[in-house]
Design a protein around this motif. Structure first.
Motif, PDB file in Angstrom:
ATOM      1  N   THR A  15       1.045  -1.314   0.307  1.00 24.11           N
ATOM      2  CA  THR A  15       0.241   0.298  -0.075  1.00 24.11           C
ATOM      3  C   THR A  15       1.298   1.264  -0.149  1.00 24.11           C
ATOM      4  N   ARG A  16       2.272   1.388   0.256  1.00 24.31           N
ATOM      5  CA  ARG A  16       2.852   2.261   0.241  1.00 24.31           C
ATOM      6  C   ARG A  16       3.127   2.895  -1.344  1.00 24.31           C
ATOM      7  N   ASN A  17       2.524   4.824  -0.649  1.00 21.78           N
ATOM      8  CA  ASN A  17       2.936   5.527  -2.252  1.00 21.78           C
ATOM      9  C   ASN A  17       1.859   5.573  -3.073  1.00 21.78           C
ATOM     10  N   LEU A  18       0.613   4.756  -2.668  1.00 19.80           N
ATOM     11  CA  LEU A  18      -0.827   5.135  -3.682  1.00 19.80           C
ATOM     12  C   LEU A  18      -1.721   5.939  -2.723  1.00 19.80           C
ATOM     13  N   GLN A  19      -1.913   6.577  -3.977  1.00 18.41           N
ATOM     14  CA  GLN A  19      -3.217   7.859  -3.709  1.00 18.41           C
ATOM     15  C   GLN A  19      -4.138   6.307  -2.464  1.00 18.41           C
ATOM     16  N   GLU A  20      -4.926   5.474  -2.635  1.00 18.54           N
ATOM     17  CA  GLU A  20      -6.072   4.913  -2.862  1.00 18.54           C
ATOM     18  C   GLU A  20      -5.997   3.727  -2.425  1.00 18.54           C
ATOM     19  N   VAL A  21      -7.095   2.846  -1.811  1.00 12.23           N
ATOM     20  CA  VAL A  21      -6.751   1.734  -1.465  1.00 12.23           C
ATOM     21  C   VAL A  21      -8.451   1.640  -1.176  1.00 12.23           C
ATOM     22  N   LEU A  22      -8.996   0.922  -2.407  1.00 10.83           N
ATOM     23  CA  LEU A  22     -10.536   0.138  -1.230  1.00 10.83           C
ATOM     24  C   LEU A  22     -10.837  -1.216  -1.554  1.00 10.83           C
ATOM     25  N   GLY A  23     -11.051  -1.133  -0.006  1.00 12.83           N
ATOM     26  CA  GLY A  23     -10.891  -2.641   0.317  1.00 12.83           C
ATOM     27  C   GLY A  23     -10.243  -3.175   1.048  1.00 12.83           C
ATOM     28  N   GLU A  24      -9.616  -1.940   2.207  1.00 15.22           N
ATOM     29  CA  GLU A  24      -8.124  -2.382   3.082  1.00 15.22           C
ATOM     30  C   GLU A  24      -8.548  -3.139   3.822  1.00 15.22           C
ATOM     31  N   GLU A  25      -9.667  -3.587   4.402  1.00 11.20           N
ATOM     32  CA  GLU A  25     -10.278  -4.415   5.268  1.00 11.20           C
ATOM     33  C   GLU A  25      -9.700  -6.058   4.771  1.00 11.20           C
ATOM     34  N   LYS A  26     -10.331  -5.945   3.792  1.00 10.72           N
ATOM     35  CA  LYS A  26     -10.127  -7.947   2.884  1.00 10.72           C
ATOM     36  C   LYS A  26      -8.556  -7.566   2.534  1.00 10.72           C
ATOM     37  N   LEU A  27      -8.210  -6.646   2.570  1.00 13.97           N
ATOM     38  CA  LEU A  27      -6.980  -6.757   1.943  1.00 13.97           C
ATOM     39  C   LEU A  27      -5.978  -7.698   3.356  1.00 13.97           C
ATOM     40  N   LYS A  28      -6.243  -7.486   4.498  1.00 13.36           N
ATOM     41  CA  LYS A  28      -5.363  -7.492   4.877  1.00 13.36           C
ATOM     42  C   LYS A  28      -6.438  -8.848   5.807  1.00 13.36           C
ATOM     43  N   GLU A  29      -7.403  -9.055   5.314  1.00 13.61           N
ATOM     44  CA  GLU A  29      -7.845 -10.486   5.947  1.00 13.61           C
ATOM     45  C   GLU A  29      -7.456 -11.596   5.006  1.00 13.61           C
ATOM     46  N   ILE A  30      -6.831 -10.766   3.646  1.00 17.74           N
ATOM     47  CA  ILE A  30      -6.872 -11.734   2.701  1.00 17.74           C
ATOM     48  C   ILE A  30      -5.194 -12.364   2.819  1.00 17.74           C
ATOM     49  N   LEU A  31      -4.288 -11.694   3.341  1.00 14.36           N
ATOM     50  CA  LEU A  31      -3.445 -11.321   3.686  1.00 14.36           C
ATOM     51  C   LEU A  31      -2.530 -12.847   4.907  1.00 14.36           C
ATOM     52  N   LYS A  32      -3.588 -12.915   5.888  1.00 10.78           N
ATOM     53  CA  LYS A  32      -3.701 -13.506   6.297  1.00 10.78           C
ATOM     54  C   LYS A  32      -3.329 -15.192   6.602  1.00 10.78           C
ATOM     55  N   GLU A  33      -4.307 -15.582   5.451  1.00 11.50           N
ATOM     56  CA  GLU A  33      -4.903 -16.748   5.284  1.00 11.50           C
ATOM     57  C   GLU A  33      -3.581 -16.944   3.790  1.00 11.50           C
ATOM     58  N   ARG A  34      -2.873 -16.453   3.146  1.00  9.82           N
ATOM     59  CA  ARG A  34      -2.938 -16.340   1.419  1.00  9.82           C
ATOM     60  C   ARG A  34      -2.061 -15.460   0.944  1.00  9.82           C
ATOM     61  N   GLU A  35      -1.349 -15.523  -0.442  1.00 13.08           N
ATOM     62  CA  GLU A  35      -0.518 -14.300  -0.700  1.00 13.08           C
ATOM     63  C   GLU A  35      -1.523 -13.491  -2.302  1.00 13.08           C
ATOM     64  N   LEU A  36      -1.183 -12.578  -1.765  1.00 11.41           N
ATOM     65  CA  LEU A  36      -2.000 -11.968  -2.672  1.00 11.41           C
ATOM     66  C   LEU A  36      -2.167 -12.255  -3.813  1.00 11.41           C
ATOM     67  N   LYS A  37      -3.707 -11.808  -4.567  1.00  6.44           N
ATOM     68  CA  LYS A  37      -2.665 -12.164  -6.121  1.00  6.44           C
ATOM     69  C   LYS A  37      -3.932 -10.928  -6.886  1.00  6.44           C
ATOM     70  N   VAL A  38      -2.370 -10.275  -7.121  1.00  5.09           N
ATOM     71  CA  VAL A  38      -3.071  -8.554  -8.378  1.00  5.09           C
ATOM     72  C   VAL A  38      -2.880  -8.560  -9.461  1.00  5.09           C
ATOM     73  N   TYR A  39      -3.125  -7.935 -10.127  1.00  8.64           N
ATOM     74  CA  TYR A  39      -3.030  -7.682 -11.466  1.00  8.64           C
ATOM     75  C   TYR A  39      -2.914  -6.338 -12.583  1.00  8.64           C
ATOM     76  N   TRP A  40      -1.941  -6.021 -13.159  1.00  8.90           N
ATOM     77  CA  TRP A  40      -2.000  -4.628 -13.124  1.00  8.90           C
ATOM     78  C   TRP A  40      -1.915  -4.989 -15.019  1.00  8.90           C
ATOM     79  N   GLY A  41      -3.237  -3.766 -15.222  1.00 15.25           N
ATOM     80  CA  GLY A  41      -3.541  -3.799 -16.480  1.00 15.25           C
ATOM     81  C   GLY A  41      -3.257  -2.285 -16.928  1.00 15.25           C
ATOM     82  N   THR A  42      -2.849  -2.407 -18.528  1.00 14.06           N
ATOM     83  CA  THR A  42      -2.496  -1.267 -18.860  1.00 14.06           C
ATOM     84  C   THR A  42      -3.269  -1.269 -20.341  1.00 14.06           C
TER      85      THR A  42
END
Length: 501
Positions: A15-42
């Motif tokens: 989350t560092r250097n981001l302007q905004e995070v939508l769904g941070e609580e869900k993000l915290k829960e996922i990190l307790k259970e598994r690695e996060l799956k991220v996609y960046w599209g352009t």
């Protein structure tokens, strides 16, 4: 090898250097259970520029945090976005993006084997995806699609259906898919102080720009002493160079204190605000650091295969000669059509008598640019000063500026006129609610690009003006076709059948 980062350390990296995070609580829960799956599209549209190092540095953060990262080359979206990438260039531009993005990641030390790369057309043309698109079309209203499209699709006077389809492809919960977490990067100011954009050449540094071009663009960059607002040079340090190196070195002559290393961005920003760091030293230091990032990319694209790909994906418009038929050597190749005129809605900010001409006004008119334009008009005998002040008007903006009795006029205020015993003149009126800078067009000619400046010898305006007329309904027309904006017709108060000048 050090210990794996804790969930809290992973969250900080993600989350560092981001302007905004939508769904941070869900993000915290996922990190307790598994690695996060991220996609960046352009979307594979204009050439990627140095601001793309911002998401690249975030991808480095995601990998450090143990995330599974997929990079999507959204080729189909590029076509849907007002055809920014023509169909015949789609594959070439996607190949260019893939090569340049990989070169950027290698430049900042990101291991490519940990990344997955995919193209939109690899799955967006499947039966399942197509059925989802049709399902969406029965759920998403036109209003919601337009509202969402205004955020992500290039806005034009008469949008294509593709521009409504584009944002609809992201309505996942409506189809029963789980709601995504959104990690929003900041919008990095360009070198001119506004958004860094592929379509605005002076605002950005291309990844393949030569060192002398980088120096030239940085030299012209907006970077006022002590001003940290909309400062693209400082923003690049904050969002790219600091996250990659965790420090930044200001290079300067010994007589000005010598080199200084900053390990916290805010310390550098404070010194710049206090004018301890000079804009020239800041730009020179960014130039050195940026060229270190660009050198391996330039080297990679110096091969014959990638040189050929680059020129094929982004053909030079100046080298695409129009096909001229017939032997008429001196005939004018371009059409004389109304879209060549840069006509805009303007708002009169001030009106004064010309100091050396009793019949002329000197107006300051806002036409949607950073500064109002000076326009000289011969309206003193026809329109009281009070009627012009704060009025919405119609301005031709791409005539060659010319001096009128010593004052340079940077446009023409268009008016209806009626000849007779006593000449009558009325400024043309845009639709109510219009905003300065909105384009005025002739219906059916809304998509053409206006000339940057009309050449006086070619008399494009004069040829078109011969067919300008005011209708019996007091609407301004060219060849009996209405002048209009996105809000309605251009009109005058009363001069039916009049001319326009």
């Amino acid at each position: 090898m050090g210990d794996a980062p804790s969930p809290q350390e992973k969250l900080q990296l993600i989350t560092r250097n981001l302007q905004e995070v939508l769904g941070e609580e869900k993000l915290k829960e996922i990190l307790k259970e598994r690695e996060l799956k991220v996609y960046w599209g352009t979307a594979t549209t204009g050439r990627p520029h140095v601001a793309y190092f911002v998401p690249m540095s975030k991808i480095a953060d995601f990998l450090k945090a143990g995330c599974e990262v997929t990079i999507l080359f959204a080729d189909l979206h590029a076509y849907l976005d007002n055809m920014k990438a023509p169909w015949e260039l789609l594959q070439l531009r996607t190949n260019y993006y893939e090569n340049v993005i990989k070169a950027m990641l290698e430049s900042i030390g990101v291991p490519l084997e940990k990344l997955k790369f995919i193209k939109g057309t690899d799955f967006q043309l499947s039966k399942e995806y197509t059925l989802d698109v049709y399902r969406l079309s029965s759920m998403v209203t036109q209003h919601d699609a337009k509202k969402a499209g205004a955020e992500v699709v290039k806005q034009v006077e008469h949008p294509l259906l593709s521009g409504l389809l584009y944002p609809g492809l992201q309505y996942l919960p409506a189809l029963g898919y789980s709601k995504r977490i959104h990690l929003m990067n900041p919008m990095v100011p360009g070198l001119t102080g506004s958004k860094m954009s592929s379509s605005e050449e002076e605002s950005k540094i291309d990844l393949l720009d030569r060192k002398e071009d980088v120096k030239k663009k940085l030299k012209k960059a907006f970077c006022e002493p002590g001003n940290v607002e909309n400062n693209g040079v400082l923003s690049f340090i904050k969002h790219v160079l600091f996250p990659l190196k965790s420090e930044f070195v200001i290079l300067r002559d010994e007589k000005w204190g010598g080199n200084k290393t900053y390990t916290a961005y805010l310390d550098l920003e404070k010194d710049f605000a206090d004018e301890v760091v000079h804009p020239g030293d800041l730009k020179n230091s960014v130039e050195v650091a940026l060229n270190k990032l660009l050198d391996p990319i330039r080297e990679k694209f110096n091969t014959p295969a990638l040189k050929k790909l680059s020129s094929a994906a982004y053909p030079d418009p100046s080298k695409q000669k129009p096909v001229v038929k017939g032997p008429a050597k001196n005939s004018e190749p371009e059409d004389v059509i109304p879209s060549r005129l840069d006509i805009r809605v303007g708002k009169v900010i001030s009106v004064d008598k010309h100091p050396d001409a009793d019949s002329l006004y000197v107006e300051k008119i806002d036409v949607g640019e950073t500064e109002p334009r000076t326009v000289v008009s011969g309206l003193v005998q026809f329109v009281p000063k009070e009627e012009l002040q704060d009025r919405l008007v119609v301005v031709l903006c791409n005539l060659k500026p010319q001096k009128m009795r010593g004052v340079e006029s940077q446009g023409m205020l268009l008016c209806a006129s009626m000849e007779g015993v006593s000449r009558k003149v009325e400024p043309l009126d845009p639709p109510a609610g219009s905003a300065p800078g909105e384009r005025v067009f002739v219906k059916g000619y809304e998509t053409g690009q206006p000339d940057e400046e009309l050449k006086p010898k070619k008399k494009v305006f004069e040829k078109l003006q011969a067919d300008f007329k005011i209708s019996e309904e007091c609407i301004a027309q060219w060849k009996e076709t209405n002048f209009m904006t996105k809000l309605g017709y251009i009109s005058c108060q009363s001069l039916k059948g009049g001319n326009i000048s």
